[in-house]
Scaffold this active site. Structure first.
Site, mmCIF file in Angstrom:
data_model
loop_
_atom_site.group_PDB
_atom_site.id
_atom_site.type_symbol
_atom_site.label_atom_id
_atom_site.label_comp_id
_atom_site.label_asym_id
_atom_site.label_seq_id
_atom_site.Cartn_x
_atom_site.Cartn_y
_atom_site.Cartn_z
ATOM 1 N N HIS A 200 2.438 3.639 -8.888
ATOM 2 C CA HIS A 200 2.285 2.207 -9.195
ATOM 3 C C HIS A 200 3.493 1.718 -10.007
ATOM 4 C CE1 HIS A 200 -1.638 2.407 -7.502
ATOM 5 N NE2 HIS A 200 -2.199 3.081 -8.475
ATOM 6 N N THR B 231 -10.795 -6.788 -4.782
ATOM 7 C CA THR B 231 -12.124 -6.744 -5.429
ATOM 8 C C THR B 231 -12.678 -5.317 -5.331
ATOM 9 O OG1 THR B 231 -13.039 -7.580 -3.347
ATOM 10 C CG2 THR B 231 -12.834 -9.165 -5.115
ATOM 11 N N ASP C 70 0.841 -1.208 0.000
ATOM 12 C CA ASP C 70 0.000 0.000 0.000
ATOM 13 C C ASP C 70 0.871 1.251 0.000
ATOM 14 O OD1 ASP C 70 -2.395 1.361 -0.026
ATOM 15 O OD2 ASP C 70 -2.727 1.228 2.142
ATOM 16 N N LEU D 161 10.813 -20.469 -5.488
ATOM 17 C CA LEU D 161 9.887 -19.597 -4.741
ATOM 18 C C LEU D 161 8.560 -19.602 -5.480
ATOM 19 C CD1 LEU D 161 9.167 -17.049 -2.859
ATOM 20 C CD2 LEU D 161 10.116 -15.657 -4.681
ATOM 21 N N TRP E 210 2.831 8.033 -2.275
ATOM 22 C CA TRP E 210 4.220 8.245 -2.689
ATOM 23 C C TRP E 210 4.262 9.220 -3.874
ATOM 24 C CZ3 TRP E 210 7.065 7.540 -7.154
ATOM 25 C CH2 TRP E 210 8.465 7.500 -7.013
#
Ligand code: IPE
Ligand code: IPE
Ligand code: MG
Length: 249
Positions: free
Chosen positions: A44, A73, A27, A138, A32
């Site tokens: 983003h 959602t 978040d 991973l 930012w």
């Protein structure tokens, strides 16, 4: 000593107390960008770099599961411009990262209402998941169009259908069966949940799975989060006593 263990020791971490699963609510991208007088989308874009860094760090540390909350959602209700910028960013990310995922043995996975994603995103995602399916270092799970309550509703529907078709006896339903009908079936529950940018809430993430997860909230905005801060969270995690409701032994 294998390379992961030496990597872990290098950071003053105890290889015996490493988490198996780290989940992150990424978040603060918008804040930012605003701080820098930029468009939210820039935040983003910068956040994608942090995704790269943290994924690399987790792999180096030998953490087998990393789950990132990338789109909820509820995030569908953001302005159409922002939603479509996020979707394009996701396609670009999947295309540019797949070679590195392959080189590093990282398996991509996705949880959420994936059928709500635009076709192009869905296809790119399916392709990256298919290509990386045999990788074992991973498992990187992206929570996309994900909501914890929607996941629980889906599980109830699956079980109810099983009962109505006579495949499941209601008396048989236990915690393991519930967990086995969630998107995360087969994955261990998160040991650590990190939320960046200071909000003290879960925002509909992994509601069932975090029953005994250790929580860490940092004021750092996601684009500024880094490996060093992850390491200090891991160090803190290793000092915590997880009692799971029992008394100290
Ligand atoms: C997190 O950053 C990314 C997504 C939810 C897609 P935000 O976009 O929520 O950033 P803030 O919370 O507005 O700063
Ligand atoms: C949570 O962040 C969802 C993701 C990080 C994808 P939000 O920014 O959507 O959550 P709220 O609105 O602060 O609860
Ligand atoms: Mg937010």
């Amino acid at each position: 000593m294998n390379s992961e263990r030496s990597e872990v020791s290098r950071f003053g971490l105890d290889p015996e107390k490493m988490p198996r699963h780290v989940a992150i609510i990424m978040d603060g991208n918008g804040r930012w960008a605003r701080k820098k007088l930029m468009n939210r989308v820039k935040g983003h874009e910068r956040g994608v770099q942090t995704v790269r860094d943290i994924t690399r760090a987790c792999r180096q540390l030998g953490i087998p599961f990393l789950t990132l909350y990338a789109f909820s959602t509820e995030n569908w209700q953001r302005p159409a411009r922002e939603v479509s910028a996020l979707m394009s960013l996701l396609v670009r990310f999947l295309r540019s990262e797949t070679p590195e995922l392959m080189a590093k043995g990282i398996r991509l996975n996705a949880i959420g209402q994936l059928d709500r994603l635009p076709d192009k995103v869905r296809h790119t995602l399916d392709e990256a998941i298919r290509q990386t399916a045999q990788n074992e270092s991973l498992t990187l799970t992206l929570a996309l169009s994900y909501g914890g309550r929607a996941e629980l509703v889906r599980m109830v529907r699956l079980l109810a259908a099983g009962v109505s078709q006579g495949r499941i006896d209601p008396e048989q339903i236990d915690e393991a069966m519930v967990a086995g009908h969630l998107y995360t079936a087969g994955m261990p529950d998160p040991d650590i949940l990190i939320r960046t940018s200071g909000e003290m809430r879960i925002s509909n993430f992994l509601l069932w799975q975090i029953a005994y997860t250790e929580l860490f909230v940092t004021p750092t905005l996601w684009p500024d989060f880094n490996q060093q801060e992850l390491i200090s969270i891991l160090q803190d995690f290793q000092t915590r006593e997880r009692r799971f409701g029992k008394v100290e032994t």
